[in-house]
Design a protein around this motif. Sequence first.
Motif: not given
Length: 344
Positions: A190-204, A332-342
């Motif tokens: 299970f590979v996890v990465r900061d969702p903010r970086d994931v979204v920023a990468s997808g946006l670019d 706000r949207i990813t809070a359940p995972l963000l709070d746990e991992f980051y």
Amino acid sequence: MPVFRSNTVFKLTRDVKAFLNLEGGVTRGTPPGAEQQIAEQRRILESKDREIARLRVELLADGAGTQKNAGINPENIVWIFGTARVGSTWLAAMMSDLEGYTMWREPRVGALFGHYYYMRPRDEDSRDKHFIMGLNREVWLRSIRSFTLDAAIATFSEEERNGYLVVKEPNGSIGAPLIMEALPESRMIFVVRDPRDVVASGLDAAKEGNWAAKVMNNAALADKQPDAFVEERATHYLKFAGNAKRAYEAHEGHKALVKYEDLKADTFAVMKYIYSTLQMPFDPEDLARVVEKRSWENVPEHKKGEGKFYRKASPGGWREDLTERQIETVERITAPLLDEFYPA
């Protein structure tokens, strides 16, 4: 034997459902006399749950003989789940560079079954004997298992099948719980990465002229409605990484949790951890060579940078890539995972 086990699982499951209906009746005001009956049934229920789990594994194993005889061992399949843009391509490439390891590049079997099963209302369907993925769960899980293993047999040579098959499946992670339940012997990362970086990468990636603009379904939003794109990608992250997490927590076999940021900071140490935790053979010198070969510094300059597949590889870049409003949306949207991992 499979028919006997299937009928036994059905009867045990029916007993469990009957108990749950009885317990629900008590909470809605059933006479107190039923509470003693429930206390007795609860003790029986625990043993039935264990029996159901054991029989389901045996049912799935009944269908494994053909695949094993053909040279595919489910125990040697390693699934990489998470979501897109978490470094799964990099990880799978390093693993498959070692002798005895082969990459299965995004079969999307998880997407095939997961989208249908999870991305639609199914509360009523799950109790409907006519719904193809409703009752008799062990039956259709066995079909997922056979479908996947047969595809592997058809895709890879006997030599490749005799080694370890590393399945890069970020875009099929929505179906991770089903895949790991159907293949309980397989290994999982299970590979996890900061969702903010994931979204920023997808946006670019999705902006006009960039590498993913032609393949992403919602790419047009990246230029015309970037805030809407960010919201969609954050929701996507929550569903896909969330289901990967569910699969990881439920899986009782060999498994490893990897954070992209740790993999980037000390690649060799994390790779050693993966092989050791999953109990797979590796040569430290060969692994060191692969890590060096696949390092960011060795990616050709013309292949990396803004708008390209290899973009930054720098954790925390979201602070410059996203607006304050977009950051708030992702958090706000990813809070359940963000709070746990980051955590903040």
